[in-house]
Design a protein around this motif. Structure first.
Motif, PDB file in Angstrom:
ATOM      1  N   ARG A  65      58.396  54.712  47.445  1.00 20.42           N
ATOM      2  CA  ARG A  65      58.338  53.666  48.489  1.00 20.42           C
ATOM      3  C   ARG A  65      59.718  53.234  48.980  1.00 20.42           C
ATOM      4  N   LYS A  66      60.599  54.184  49.197  1.00 19.61           N
ATOM      5  CA  LYS A  66      61.939  53.888  49.718  1.00 19.61           C
ATOM      6  C   LYS A  66      61.875  53.895  51.242  1.00 19.61           C
ATOM      7  N   GLU A  67      62.094  52.733  51.835  1.00 14.41           N
ATOM      8  CA  GLU A  67      61.945  52.599  53.291  1.00 14.41           C
ATOM      9  C   GLU A  67      62.908  53.491  54.066  1.00 14.41           C
ATOM     10  N   GLU A  68      64.084  53.759  53.516  1.00 15.23           N
ATOM     11  CA  GLU A  68      65.049  54.589  54.237  1.00 15.23           C
ATOM     12  C   GLU A  68      64.577  56.037  54.363  1.00 15.23           C
ATOM     13  N   MET A  69      63.626  56.451  53.529  1.00 14.22           N
ATOM     14  CA  MET A  69      63.099  57.815  53.595  1.00 14.22           C
ATOM     15  C   MET A  69      61.931  57.943  54.569  1.00 14.22           C
ATOM     16  N   LEU A  70      61.347  56.828  54.949  1.00 11.39           N
ATOM     17  CA  LEU A  70      60.103  56.849  55.716  1.00 11.39           C
ATOM     18  C   LEU A  70      60.236  57.570  57.050  1.00 11.39           C
ATOM     19  N   MET A  85      51.826  68.101  69.528  1.00 10.11           N
ATOM     20  CA  MET A  85      51.460  66.790  70.043  1.00 10.11           C
ATOM     21  C   MET A  85      52.582  66.238  70.918  1.00 10.11           C
ATOM     22  N   GLU A  86      52.230  65.870  72.146  1.00  7.57           N
ATOM     23  CA  GLU A  86      53.222  65.378  73.097  1.00  7.57           C
ATOM     24  C   GLU A  86      53.635  63.938  72.814  1.00  7.57           C
ATOM     25  N   ASP A  87      52.667  63.085  72.523  1.00  5.64           N
ATOM     26  CA  ASP A  87      52.951  61.670  72.329  1.00  5.64           C
ATOM     27  C   ASP A  87      52.646  61.287  70.885  1.00  5.64           C
ATOM     28  N   THR A  88      53.684  60.964  70.132  1.00  5.41           N
ATOM     29  CA  THR A  88      53.515  60.620  68.723  1.00  5.41           C
ATOM     30  C   THR A  88      53.596  59.105  68.489  1.00  5.41           C
ATOM     31  N   THR A  89      53.482  58.354  69.542  1.00  8.36           N
ATOM     32  CA  THR A  89      53.589  56.897  69.447  1.00  8.36           C
ATOM     33  C   THR A  89      52.553  56.317  68.489  1.00  8.36           C
ATOM     34  N   PHE A  90      51.322  56.805  68.553  1.00 14.50           N
ATOM     35  CA  PHE A  90      50.255  56.264  67.708  1.00 14.50           C
ATOM     36  C   PHE A  90      50.576  56.475  66.229  1.00 14.50           C
ATOM     37  N   ILE A  91      51.150  57.627  65.887  1.00  8.81           N
ATOM     38  CA  ILE A  91      51.533  57.894  64.499  1.00  8.81           C
ATOM     39  C   ILE A  91      52.551  56.853  64.035  1.00  8.81           C
ATOM     40  N   HIS A  92      53.585  56.667  64.844  1.00 10.24           N
ATOM     41  CA  HIS A  92      54.635  55.708  64.491  1.00 10.24           C
ATOM     42  C   HIS A  92      54.084  54.280  64.427  1.00 10.24           C
ATOM     43  N   ASP A  93      53.199  53.940  65.349  1.00 11.06           N
ATOM     44  CA  ASP A  93      52.594  52.598  65.343  1.00 11.06           C
ATOM     45  C   ASP A  93      51.812  52.356  64.050  1.00 11.06           C
ATOM     46  N   LEU A  94      51.042  53.363  63.630  1.00 10.45           N
ATOM     47  CA  LEU A  94      50.257  53.220  62.404  1.00 10.45           C
ATOM     48  C   LEU A  94      51.157  53.059  61.178  1.00 10.45           C
ATOM     49  N   VAL A  95      52.095  53.968  61.028  1.00  9.82           N
ATOM     50  CA  VAL A  95      52.963  53.938  59.846  1.00  9.82           C
ATOM     51  C   VAL A  95      53.784  52.651  59.816  1.00  9.82           C
ATOM     52  N   ASN A  96      54.419  52.334  60.929  1.00  8.10           N
ATOM     53  CA  ASN A  96      55.245  51.125  60.976  1.00  8.10           C
ATOM     54  C   ASN A  96      54.405  49.859  60.803  1.00  8.10           C
ATOM     55  N   GLY A  97      53.197  49.870  61.351  1.00  8.91           N
ATOM     56  CA  GLY A  97      52.310  48.716  61.203  1.00  8.91           C
ATOM     57  C   GLY A  97      51.881  48.495  59.768  1.00  8.91           C
ATOM     58  N   VAL A  98      51.548  49.580  59.069  1.00  5.33           N
ATOM     59  CA  VAL A  98      51.172  49.458  57.654  1.00  5.33           C
ATOM     60  C   VAL A  98      52.352  48.919  56.854  1.00  5.33           C
ATOM     61  N   ILE A  99      53.540  49.453  57.090  1.00  2.00           N
ATOM     62  CA  ILE A  99      54.728  49.005  56.353  1.00  2.00           C
ATOM     63  C   ILE A  99      55.027  47.536  56.666  1.00  2.00           C
TER      64      ILE A  99
END
Length: 142
Positions: A65-70, A85-99
């Motif tokens: 769970r090292k945030e710098e590796m995320l 995949m052209e738009d990866t915004t949803f992936i980043h939104d999910l991961v960042n939102g969970v964190i």
């Protein structure tokens, strides 16, 4: 004779008009099919995004769970599992939102399953719960 010609022109006009109406109906059907295709494509894209987000959260949790590796983990998983995949915004939104909401999500999980300390829940299960709760409680509704 003039009346017969007028009737013939009228019938031809009606025939053309009916063909035009059929053409409009055909265009409407094509539009509906296109919208269905867009919806199915979006659903498949969101499914893949959730899978990549889940894989990234699992790996992040497994590695301590090292945030710098995320960020590196997410980018590598996108390249490996969602290269086209052209738009990866949803992936980043999910991961960042969970964190961003991880402490709130973990409290809800602990409260719902008091007999299972969070560290005893399998890493996959723990992150599936986090991801699902995040989408239900904090996710965008678009």
């Amino acid at each position: 004779m003039l009346l017969a010609g007028a009737i013939l022109i009228f019938i031809t006009s009606i025939g053309s008009f009916l063909k035009f109406i059929k053409f409009i109906k055909f265009l409407k059907l094509l539009y509906k099919l296109y919208k269905l295709y867009e919806l199915l494509t979006q659903m498949a894209s969101r499914h893949l995004s959730r899978s990549v987000a889940m894989q990234s959260l699992y790996e992040w949790d497994f590695r301590g769970r090292k945030e710098e590796m995320l960020s590196e983990i997410v980018e590598r998983n996108i390249a490996e599992f969602a290269a086209g995949m052209e738009d990866t915004t949803f992936i980043h939104d999910l991961v960042n939102g969970v964190i961003e909401h991880i402490s709130e999500l973990d409290k809800i999980i602990e409260k719902a399953a008091p007999q299972w300390p969070l560290e005893q829940i399998a890493i996959v299960d723990r992150n599936v719960l986090r991801l699902g709760l995040y989408e239900l409680l904090f996710g965008k509704r678009d």
